[in-house]
Design a protein around this motif. Structure first.
Motif, mmCIF file in Angstrom:
data_model
loop_
_atom_site.group_PDB
_atom_site.id
_atom_site.type_symbol
_atom_site.label_atom_id
_atom_site.label_comp_id
_atom_site.label_asym_id
_atom_site.label_seq_id
_atom_site.Cartn_x
_atom_site.Cartn_y
_atom_site.Cartn_z
ATOM 1 N N LYS A 61 0.817 -1.218 0.000
ATOM 2 C CA LYS A 61 0.000 0.000 0.000
ATOM 3 C C LYS A 61 0.849 1.265 0.000
ATOM 4 O O LYS A 61 0.490 2.269 -0.610
ATOM 5 C CB LYS A 61 -0.919 -0.003 1.217
ATOM 6 N N ASP A 62 1.995 1.224 0.671
ATOM 7 C CA ASP A 62 2.835 2.422 0.734
ATOM 8 C C ASP A 62 3.636 2.632 -0.545
ATOM 9 O O ASP A 62 4.093 3.741 -0.803
ATOM 10 C CB ASP A 62 3.778 2.338 1.934
ATOM 11 N N LYS A 63 3.801 1.591 -1.353
ATOM 12 C CA LYS A 63 4.561 1.723 -2.599
ATOM 13 C C LYS A 63 3.663 2.079 -3.784
ATOM 14 O O LYS A 63 4.120 2.667 -4.764
ATOM 15 C CB LYS A 63 5.289 0.408 -2.891
ATOM 16 N N ALA A 64 2.384 1.762 -3.699
ATOM 17 C CA ALA A 64 1.447 1.984 -4.797
ATOM 18 C C ALA A 64 1.299 3.476 -5.080
ATOM 19 O O ALA A 64 1.386 4.312 -4.185
ATOM 20 C CB ALA A 64 0.101 1.386 -4.440
ATOM 21 N N ILE A 65 1.075 3.812 -6.344
ATOM 22 C CA ILE A 65 0.863 5.197 -6.753
ATOM 23 C C ILE A 65 -0.641 5.429 -6.744
ATOM 24 O O ILE A 65 -1.385 4.753 -7.454
ATOM 25 C CB ILE A 65 1.484 5.475 -8.134
ATOM 26 N N LYS A 66 -1.083 6.383 -5.934
ATOM 27 C CA LYS A 66 -2.509 6.618 -5.733
ATOM 28 C C LYS A 66 -2.903 7.970 -6.311
ATOM 29 O O LYS A 66 -2.267 8.979 -6.015
ATOM 30 C CB LYS A 66 -2.839 6.566 -4.236
ATOM 31 N N ARG A 67 -3.935 7.986 -7.141
ATOM 32 C CA ARG A 67 -4.444 9.224 -7.725
ATOM 33 C C ARG A 67 -5.969 9.193 -7.687
ATOM 34 O O ARG A 67 -6.579 8.147 -7.910
ATOM 35 C CB ARG A 67 -4.003 9.371 -9.193
ATOM 36 N N PHE A 68 -6.559 10.360 -7.430
ATOM 37 C CA PHE A 68 -8.012 10.476 -7.494
ATOM 38 C C PHE A 68 -8.402 10.869 -8.911
ATOM 39 O O PHE A 68 -7.872 11.820 -9.478
ATOM 40 C CB PHE A 68 -8.522 11.529 -6.511
ATOM 41 N N GLN A 69 -9.358 10.133 -9.479
ATOM 42 C CA GLN A 69 -9.879 10.458 -10.799
ATOM 43 C C GLN A 69 -11.243 11.117 -10.583
ATOM 44 O O GLN A 69 -12.185 10.471 -10.128
ATOM 45 C CB GLN A 69 -10.025 9.192 -11.633
ATOM 46 N N VAL A 70 -11.323 12.412 -10.868
ATOM 47 C CA VAL A 70 -12.559 13.168 -10.670
ATOM 48 C C VAL A 70 -13.225 13.318 -12.027
ATOM 49 O O VAL A 70 -12.652 13.895 -12.953
ATOM 50 C CB VAL A 70 -12.268 14.561 -10.048
ATOM 51 N N CYS A 106 2.683 0.037 -14.217
ATOM 52 C CA CYS A 106 1.483 0.539 -14.899
ATOM 53 C C CYS A 106 1.407 2.060 -14.824
ATOM 54 O O CYS A 106 0.948 2.708 -15.766
ATOM 55 C CB CYS A 106 0.226 -0.059 -14.278
ATOM 56 N N ALA A 107 1.852 2.639 -13.712
ATOM 57 C CA ALA A 107 1.822 4.099 -13.569
ATOM 58 C C ALA A 107 2.774 4.752 -14.555
ATOM 59 O O ALA A 107 2.459 5.794 -15.138
ATOM 60 C CB ALA A 107 2.179 4.497 -12.143
ATOM 61 N N ILE A 108 3.922 4.146 -14.790
ATOM 62 C CA ILE A 108 4.872 4.679 -15.776
ATOM 63 C C ILE A 108 4.311 4.490 -17.177
ATOM 64 O O ILE A 108 4.374 5.393 -18.011
ATOM 65 C CB ILE A 108 6.252 4.006 -15.618
ATOM 66 N N HIS A 109 3.720 3.324 -17.439
ATOM 67 C CA HIS A 109 3.178 3.044 -18.766
ATOM 68 C C HIS A 109 2.015 3.975 -19.108
ATOM 69 O O HIS A 109 1.905 4.450 -20.236
ATOM 70 C CB HIS A 109 2.715 1.590 -18.841
ATOM 71 N N ALA A 110 1.169 4.276 -18.128
ATOM 72 C CA ALA A 110 0.010 5.145 -18.360
ATOM 73 C C ALA A 110 0.359 6.623 -18.189
ATOM 74 O O ALA A 110 -0.522 7.468 -18.227
ATOM 75 C CB ALA A 110 -1.112 4.768 -17.399
ATOM 76 N N ARG A 111 1.631 6.921 -17.981
ATOM 77 C CA ARG A 111 2.142 8.290 -17.808
ATOM 78 C C ARG A 111 1.514 9.003 -16.611
ATOM 79 O O ARG A 111 1.317 10.210 -16.631
ATOM 80 C CB ARG A 111 1.940 9.114 -19.071
ATOM 81 N N VAL A 112 1.178 8.234 -15.578
ATOM 82 C CA VAL A 112 0.709 8.846 -14.330
ATOM 83 C C VAL A 112 1.903 9.472 -13.628
ATOM 84 O O VAL A 112 1.815 10.565 -13.076
ATOM 85 C CB VAL A 112 0.026 7.792 -13.431
ATOM 86 N N VAL A 113 3.026 8.769 -13.638
ATOM 87 C CA VAL A 113 4.293 9.308 -13.138
ATOM 88 C C VAL A 113 5.314 9.200 -14.250
ATOM 89 O O VAL A 113 5.162 8.404 -15.173
ATOM 90 C CB VAL A 113 4.789 8.557 -11.879
ATOM 91 N N ARG A 114 6.365 10.006 -14.179
ATOM 92 C CA ARG A 114 7.403 10.008 -15.210
ATOM 93 C C ARG A 114 8.730 9.586 -14.607
ATOM 94 O O ARG A 114 8.949 9.724 -13.402
ATOM 95 C CB ARG A 114 7.563 11.419 -15.788
ATOM 96 N N VAL A 115 9.614 9.111 -15.431
ATOM 97 C CA VAL A 115 10.978 8.796 -15.016
ATOM 98 C C VAL A 115 11.746 10.101 -14.947
ATOM 99 O O VAL A 115 11.711 10.904 -15.874
ATOM 100 C CB VAL A 115 11.636 7.821 -16.015
ATOM 101 N N ARG A 116 12.419 10.338 -13.813
ATOM 102 C CA ARG A 116 13.190 11.581 -13.633
ATOM 103 C C ARG A 116 14.651 11.229 -13.393
ATOM 104 O O ARG A 116 14.955 10.165 -12.849
ATOM 105 C CB ARG A 116 12.657 12.359 -12.432
ATOM 106 N N ASN A 117 15.548 12.122 -13.792
ATOM 107 C CA ASN A 117 16.965 11.853 -13.577
ATOM 108 C C ASN A 117 17.334 12.046 -12.106
ATOM 109 O O ASN A 117 16.540 12.532 -11.303
ATOM 110 C CB ASN A 117 17.846 12.709 -14.502
ATOM 111 N N LYS A 118 18.560 11.663 -11.772
ATOM 112 C CA LYS A 118 18.993 11.628 -10.376
ATOM 113 C C LYS A 118 18.929 13.000 -9.724
ATOM 114 O O LYS A 118 18.514 13.138 -8.581
ATOM 115 C CB LYS A 118 20.421 11.078 -10.321
ATOM 116 N N LYS A 119 19.320 14.035 -10.465
ATOM 117 C CA LYS A 119 19.339 15.386 -9.908
ATOM 118 C C LYS A 119 17.911 15.871 -9.609
ATOM 119 O O LYS A 119 17.657 16.466 -8.570
ATOM 120 C CB LYS A 119 20.031 16.334 -10.893
ATOM 121 N N LEU A 120 16.997 15.586 -10.508
ATOM 122 C CA LEU A 120 15.598 15.994 -10.300
ATOM 123 C C LEU A 120 14.941 15.206 -9.172
ATOM 124 O O LEU A 120 14.113 15.739 -8.437
ATOM 125 C CB LEU A 120 14.810 15.791 -11.579
ATOM 126 N N ARG A 121 15.296 13.920 -9.034
ATOM 127 C CA ARG A 121 14.730 13.102 -7.951
ATOM 128 C C ARG A 121 15.137 13.641 -6.595
ATOM 129 O O ARG A 121 14.370 13.635 -5.652
ATOM 130 C CB ARG A 121 15.216 11.657 -8.063
#
Length: 139
Positions: A61-70, A106-121
């Motif tokens: 549960k703590d690792k899952a990416i959670k978003r509200f779809q309104v 799935c979150a990366i595939h659906a573009r819910v979250v993006r891959v960021r480089n080390k400096k941005l992370r």
């Protein structure tokens, strides 16, 4: 415990005395990609399992990416018909609030979250979520 040289001389003298020349070193800490290791579990040993809404994978549960779809309950044309037929002049249609839970892939595939480089992370600016505009005019 870690072995110390048994004689006070050099490594060469230790090998002559019959001791191994190479002494074990303490284990080095593995490098970590993220400060929180991709979880928000701080201090808890185990967290509940939830299922991804896309692929139904088990995710902590703590690792899952959670978003509200309104979403609106009905589309714009039906909403206009309901507003015209309604007795009330200021009636607002209720919205549907759906909590979407994704696994990381799935979150990366659906573009819910993006891959960021080390400096941005690592930077605080990288943690602020900026909603993509997809070609719409800014402002």
């Amino acid at each position: 415990f870690w072995l110390k040289p048994l004689c006070s001389g050099s490594v060469h003298q230790a090998t002559q005395a019959g001791y191994p020349a190479v002494f074990p070193t303490p284990p080095s800490k593995m490098p970590s990609k993220r400060r929180n290791n991709g979880r928000s579990k701080h201090g808890r040993g185990h967290t509940a399992i939830v299922r991804c809404c896309n692929c139904f994978r088990c995710v902590p549960k703590d690792k899952a990416i959670k978003r509200f779809q309104v979403r609106n309950m009905c589309d714009a044309s039906s909403q206009r018909d309901l507003r015209d037929a309604s007795v009330y002049s200021t009636f607002t249609m209720p919205k549907l609030y759906n909590k979407m839970i994704y696994c990381v892939s799935c979150a990366i595939h659906a573009r819910v979250v993006r891959v960021r480089n080390k400096k941005l992370r690592a930077s605080p600016e990288g943690r602020i979520y900026v909603r993509p505009t997809f070609g719409k005019g800014g402002g």
